[in-house]
Design an enzyme around this catalytic site. Structure first.
Site, PDB file in Angstrom:
ATOM      1  N   HIS A  32       0.839  -1.210   0.000  1.00 46.95           N
ATOM      2  CA  HIS A  32       0.000   0.000   0.000  1.00 46.95           C
ATOM      3  C   HIS A  32       0.870   1.255   0.000  1.00 46.95           C
ATOM      4  O   HIS A  32       0.614   2.200  -0.729  1.00 46.95           O
ATOM      5  CB  HIS A  32      -0.884   0.047   1.256  1.00 46.95           C
ATOM      6  CG  HIS A  32      -1.888  -1.055   1.379  1.00 46.95           C
ATOM      7  ND1 HIS A  32      -1.968  -1.864   2.486  1.00 46.95           N
ATOM      8  CD2 HIS A  32      -2.886  -1.469   0.546  1.00 46.95           C
ATOM      9  CE1 HIS A  32      -2.972  -2.723   2.340  1.00 46.95           C
ATOM     10  NE2 HIS A  32      -3.534  -2.523   1.165  1.00 46.95           N
ATOM     11  N   LYS A  84     -18.112  -5.754   7.341  1.00 42.10           N
ATOM     12  CA  LYS A  84     -16.865  -6.479   7.076  1.00 42.10           C
ATOM     13  C   LYS A  84     -16.085  -6.510   8.387  1.00 42.10           C
ATOM     14  O   LYS A  84     -15.832  -5.464   8.986  1.00 42.10           O
ATOM     15  CB  LYS A  84     -16.067  -5.712   6.005  1.00 42.10           C
ATOM     16  CG  LYS A  84     -15.146  -6.587   5.179  1.00 42.10           C
ATOM     17  CD  LYS A  84     -14.580  -5.788   4.018  1.00 42.10           C
ATOM     18  CE  LYS A  84     -13.293  -6.399   3.513  1.00 42.10           C
ATOM     19  NZ  LYS A  84     -12.702  -5.666   2.403  1.00 42.10           N
ATOM     20  N   ARG A  99      -2.610  -6.281  -8.151  1.00 43.79           N
ATOM     21  CA  ARG A  99      -1.493  -7.181  -7.877  1.00 43.79           C
ATOM     22  C   ARG A  99      -1.431  -8.306  -8.890  1.00 43.79           C
ATOM     23  O   ARG A  99      -0.481  -8.445  -9.631  1.00 43.79           O
ATOM     24  CB  ARG A  99      -1.606  -7.770  -6.465  1.00 43.79           C
ATOM     25  CG  ARG A  99      -1.190  -6.840  -5.380  1.00 43.79           C
ATOM     26  CD  ARG A  99      -1.748  -7.253  -4.053  1.00 43.79           C
ATOM     27  NE  ARG A  99      -3.203  -7.214  -4.069  1.00 43.79           N
ATOM     28  CZ  ARG A  99      -3.961  -7.392  -3.006  1.00 43.79           C
ATOM     29  NH1 ARG A  99      -3.410  -7.669  -1.856  1.00 43.79           N
ATOM     30  NH2 ARG A  99      -5.257  -7.303  -3.085  1.00 43.79           N
TER      31      ARG A  99
HETATM   32  P1  ADP Z   1      -9.737  -3.609  -0.185  1.00 41.41           P
HETATM   33  O1  ADP Z   1      -9.916  -2.136  -0.392  1.00 41.41           O
HETATM   34  O2  ADP Z   1     -10.225  -4.398  -1.373  1.00 41.41           O
HETATM   35  O3  ADP Z   1     -10.256  -4.100   1.122  1.00 41.41           O
HETATM   36  P2  ADP Z   1      -6.949  -3.307   0.569  1.00 41.41           P
HETATM   37  O4  ADP Z   1      -7.314  -2.361   1.650  1.00 41.41           O
HETATM   38  O5  ADP Z   1      -6.042  -4.428   0.964  1.00 41.41           O
HETATM   39  O6  ADP Z   1      -8.170  -3.926  -0.190  1.00 41.41           O
HETATM   40  O7  ADP Z   1      -6.195  -2.535  -0.599  1.00 41.41           O
HETATM   41  C1  ADP Z   1      -6.569  -1.278  -1.100  1.00 41.41           C
HETATM   42  C2  ADP Z   1      -6.058  -1.175  -2.533  1.00 41.41           C
HETATM   43  O8  ADP Z   1      -4.645  -1.380  -2.564  1.00 41.41           O
HETATM   44  C3  ADP Z   1      -6.649  -2.216  -3.495  1.00 41.41           C
HETATM   45  O9  ADP Z   1      -6.812  -1.630  -4.757  1.00 41.41           O
HETATM   46  C4  ADP Z   1      -5.585  -3.289  -3.550  1.00 41.41           C
HETATM   47  O10 ADP Z   1      -5.620  -4.001  -4.782  1.00 41.41           O
HETATM   48  C5  ADP Z   1      -4.324  -2.472  -3.417  1.00 41.41           C
HETATM   49  N1  ADP Z   1      -3.246  -3.264  -2.824  1.00 41.41           N
HETATM   50  C6  ADP Z   1      -3.307  -4.097  -1.765  1.00 41.41           C
HETATM   51  N2  ADP Z   1      -2.118  -4.683  -1.532  1.00 41.41           N
HETATM   52  C7  ADP Z   1      -1.269  -4.213  -2.480  1.00 41.41           C
HETATM   53  C8  ADP Z   1       0.096  -4.468  -2.814  1.00 41.41           C
HETATM   54  N3  ADP Z   1       0.823  -5.361  -2.127  1.00 41.41           N
HETATM   55  N4  ADP Z   1       0.638  -3.807  -3.853  1.00 41.41           N
HETATM   56  C9  ADP Z   1      -0.126  -2.946  -4.559  1.00 41.41           C
HETATM   57  N5  ADP Z   1      -1.415  -2.678  -4.330  1.00 41.41           N
HETATM   58  C10 ADP Z   1      -1.997  -3.298  -3.301  1.00 41.41           C
END
Ligand code: ADP
Length: 163
Positions: free
Chosen positions: A16, A40, A89
């Site tokens: 992130h 959730k 990813r």
């Molecule tokens: P969500 O919003 O679906 O619950 P997350 O909070 O984990 O998922 O991630 C927020 C955003 O960051 C999503 O678009 C996810 O695909 C992206 N993301 C999560 N992990 C990574 C990573 N390791 N590298 C790049 N982007 C990521």
């Protein structure tokens, strides 16, 4: 360009953070939107997730961290923005991300979703994997910053370090 990077961030990982830092090259202001979704179940409360991120971005200019509930398009508009940033990813992200992007276009056609591809070294990294590894006593140092590692261990094991 003012953009919103939304997510659960339960908890934030280096993957992130990489998206945050890379997107700052193209944005004048970035709001990290931490989704507070009561249906959730999350390990950390929305406020805890916001606080962990705030500690990590405190030296970055033009970044704000807020939690939100309700529709992402409404939150994006309330930030005076018309751009949503999401990360990709693997192929398995594709279907979900595409569906969300289409729904958001349907809700507000003026808001654009922009995708950033994860760097190879972070493409296997997810909040859930980090939580699982930590739960079973594995080393998560390379996956999350120190404040997140500490918070995870406190949350999962209380006073013990899990080993
Ligand atoms: P969500 O919003 O679906 O619950 P997350 O909070 O984990 O998922 O991630 C927020 C955003 O960051 C999503 O678009 C996810 O695909 C992206 N993301 C999560 N992990 C990574 C990573 N390791 N590298 C790049 N982007 C990521």
């Amino acid at each position: 360009m003012k953009a919103v990077y939304p997510g659960s961030f339960d908890p934030i990982t280096y993957g992130h953070l990489d998206i945050i830092k890379r997107s700052l090259k193209y944005t004048d202001k970035l709001t990290i939107g931490v989704l507070n979704n009561p249906s959730k179940t999350s390990l950390f409360s929305a406020q805890e997730r916001v606080n962990l991120i705030k500690e990590l971005v405190k030296d970055l200019e033009n970044v704000e961290v807020k939690h939100f509930d309700g529709l992402l398009v409404d939150f994006t508009r309330s930030e005076d923005s018309d751009v949503i940033i999401r990360g990709f990813r693997t192929v398995s992200d594709y279907e979900y991300e595409l569906q969300m992007a289409h729904i958001n276009y349907k809700l507000d056609d003026n808001i654009e979703t922009i995708f950033m591809v994860a760097k190879n070294k972070y493409s296997y990294l997810s909040s859930s994997i980090v939580k699982d590894i930590c739960k079973f006593g594995g080393d998560i140092q390379g996956f999350v910053p120190a404040n997140v590692e500490k918070a995870l261990k406190e949350k999962l094991f209380g006073g013990h370090n899990g080993r």
